[in-house]
Design an enzyme around this catalytic site. Structure first.
Site, PDB file in Angstrom:
ATOM      1  N   GLU A 218      -3.071  32.711  26.080  1.00 42.33           N
ATOM      2  CA  GLU A 218      -3.963  32.277  24.992  1.00 42.33           C
ATOM      3  C   GLU A 218      -4.228  30.793  25.203  1.00 42.33           C
ATOM      4  OE1 GLU A 218      -5.463  34.139  22.969  1.00 42.33           O
ATOM      5  OE2 GLU A 218      -4.392  36.026  23.254  1.00 42.33           O
ATOM      6  N   CYS A 252      -7.156  25.626  18.424  1.00 38.49           N
ATOM      7  CA  CYS A 252      -7.770  26.068  19.679  1.00 38.49           C
ATOM      8  C   CYS A 252      -9.150  26.662  19.483  1.00 38.49           C
ATOM      9  CB  CYS A 252      -6.863  27.060  20.403  1.00 38.49           C
ATOM     10  SG  CYS A 252      -6.500  28.557  19.445  1.00 38.49           S
TER      11      CYS A 252
END
Length: 470
Positions: A218, A252
């Site tokens: 990720e 993010c």
């Protein structure tokens, strides 16, 4: 200041061996055992809520509302959803069987990978450590969890929660920095889950290749936010500012930069500035609703963007900073050069470049200069135009007329593509990522046609051609 012990390499070797032995013993084989493990984790989190909030405050002055909503409530919600659906997720999935293989049956079974390694980041140090733990436990794995050393107080609380929730050793923690991470990656694991930068993600991928270990990465990237001329300005500005400034931009999937139709660029910049003041007051650096940056190094990197923007006269609003408090106020930088560092690197902070375009193809070209983003945002009243845009621009995930909130729907897969990530998680997607999907073919003993057995004849070949139809 690190507030917990470092784990020596020989201890990590022993931990990895223990976790593998426990998994093979069937510790988490049954549905009931997995449910109980998740219940114990939820109870330990509930009892430690005050300590979690205090640790997040000490690590980077995270507001209590954000600590609860984006960390604690997110994790407890994920546990509740997983427990609600786990029995169905675990059930073997029927698969069709071709006519020529009848009377057999086929199914897909979900088998734990085994002992897995989870390396967590610092930006949401509680949520992003425990969300994959929930998926891994649900799938029946034992887990080595490494929290981030850059949020040391939160890491210590996680360590105590794990110790309280898993007296049987289903999960262990490893506290430390890059050295500990390297030692962990030297071990052989059955699966590795990493959240962090693309640069470090490549190193994790290389380490996993040694044992051909499956991974989920990720990562991040520059997530664009496109605003069409027909967008509703007030709501658009409010949702962009919130998505950019929650956690001080250290998210993010935060909107990294805005591409706006030139017809409304001036109005949008003004609306963004007004929303920043409404949310954080005339002095955001003093706001209790605004987090600090995680470290002096991160502050210095972002301050460099401010310095460049100021030098070029591109700062539309904001621009002030507090080095001692590691704070940079929400800042709008208007029309930076596409070649400038702020348009080449993931910003990961409360600085928002705003660029104009005359036609939507121009926006697509700007986005295409960078690798596939983790998230893509599009604001417009025209849903069909939004859908067309999303089909033309690849990204890990996307949202129409909002930012960041897609992560709250655990029925959706979460993950990147290419440089923004490999693999998916959340909800069932996480359960399946931490499971090997085993195809099982079960043939009847009632019939055993001789057609497939040697010695072969022309008649057998003729029959097979007719049965297969080609």
């Amino acid at each position: 200041m690190v507030v917990s012990h470092m784990v020596p390499a020989h201890s990590l070797n022993a931990s990895a061996a223990r976790l593998r032995t426990r998994q093979r013993s069937g510790l988490l084989c049954e549905f009931g055992a997995r449910q109980q493990a998740l219940t114990r984790l939820d109870g330990a989190i509930r009892r430690a809520e005050t300590e979690i909030i205090d640790a997040l405050t000490r690590d980077f002055r995270k507001p209590t509302f954000e600590s609860y909503s984006t960390e604690i409530a997110f994790i407890r919600g994920e546990i509740a959803q997983t427990q609600r659906h786990l029995k169905r997720w675990m059930r073997p999935r029927r698969a069709s069987t071709p006519l020529f293989l009848q009377p057999a049956t086929s199914r897909v079974e979900f088998e734990p990978w085994g002992s897995v390694l989870i390396i967590a980041p610092w930006n949401y140090p509680f949520q992003l450590a425990l969300a994959p733990v929930i998926s891994a436990l649900a799938a029946g794995n034992t887990i080595m969890l490494k929290p981030s050393e850059l949020a040391p107080h939160t890491a210590t609380v996680i360590e105590s929660i794990v110790a309280a929730a898993f007296p049987n050793g289903e999960v262990e923690t490893a506290i430390g920095g890059a050295e500990v991470a390297r030692d962990l990656l030297d071990q052989q694991w059955d699966h590795i889950f990493f959240t962090g930068s693309t640069r470090v993600g490549r190193l994790v991928y290389q380490a996993a290749a040694k044992y051909l270990t499956p991974v989920v990465l990720e990562l991040g990237g520059k997530s664009p936010c496109v605003v069409a001329a027909d967008a509703e300005l007030k709501t658009t500005a409010r949702r962009i500012v919130w998505g950019k400034c929650v956690n001080a931009g250290q998210t993010c999937i935060a909107p990294d930069y805005v591409l706006v139709d030139n017809q409304i660029k001036d109005k949008l910049c003004t609306a963004l500035s007004h929303e920043i003041e409404r949310a954080y007051g005339p002095s955001p650096l003093e706001s209790e609703d605004y987090a600090s940056l995680i470290s002096d190094n991160h502050f210095s990197r972002l301050a460099g963007f401010l310095k460049q923007g100021s030098k070029e006269g591109r700062i539309f609003s904001g621009g002030r900073s507090d080095p001692a408090g590691r704070r940079i106020e929400p800042t709008i930088i208007r029309d930076p050069s596409p070649e400038s560092p702020i348009m080449q690197e993931e910003i990961f902070g409360p600085i928002l470049p705003v660029l104009g375009f005359d036609h939507i193809g121009e926006a697509e070209s700007i986005i295409a200069r960078n690798p596939n983003p983790l998230a893509l945002y599009y604001f417009s009243r025209d849903r069909k135009a939004a859908s067309r845009f999303l089909k033309r621009v690849p990204s890990g995930g996307a949202a129409i007329n909002d930012t960041v909130m897609q992560v709250g729907n655990t029925a959706l897969p979460f993950g990147g593509r290419g440089a923004s990530g490999v693999g998916l998680y959340h909800g069932r997607w996480g359960f399946e990522s931490f499971s090997h999907k085993k195809g099982v073919f079960s043939q009847s003993l009632l019939l055993d046609p001789p057609l497939r057995y040697a010695p072969y004849s022309e008649r057998q070949l003729s029959i097979i051609r007719k049965v297969l139809g080609f």
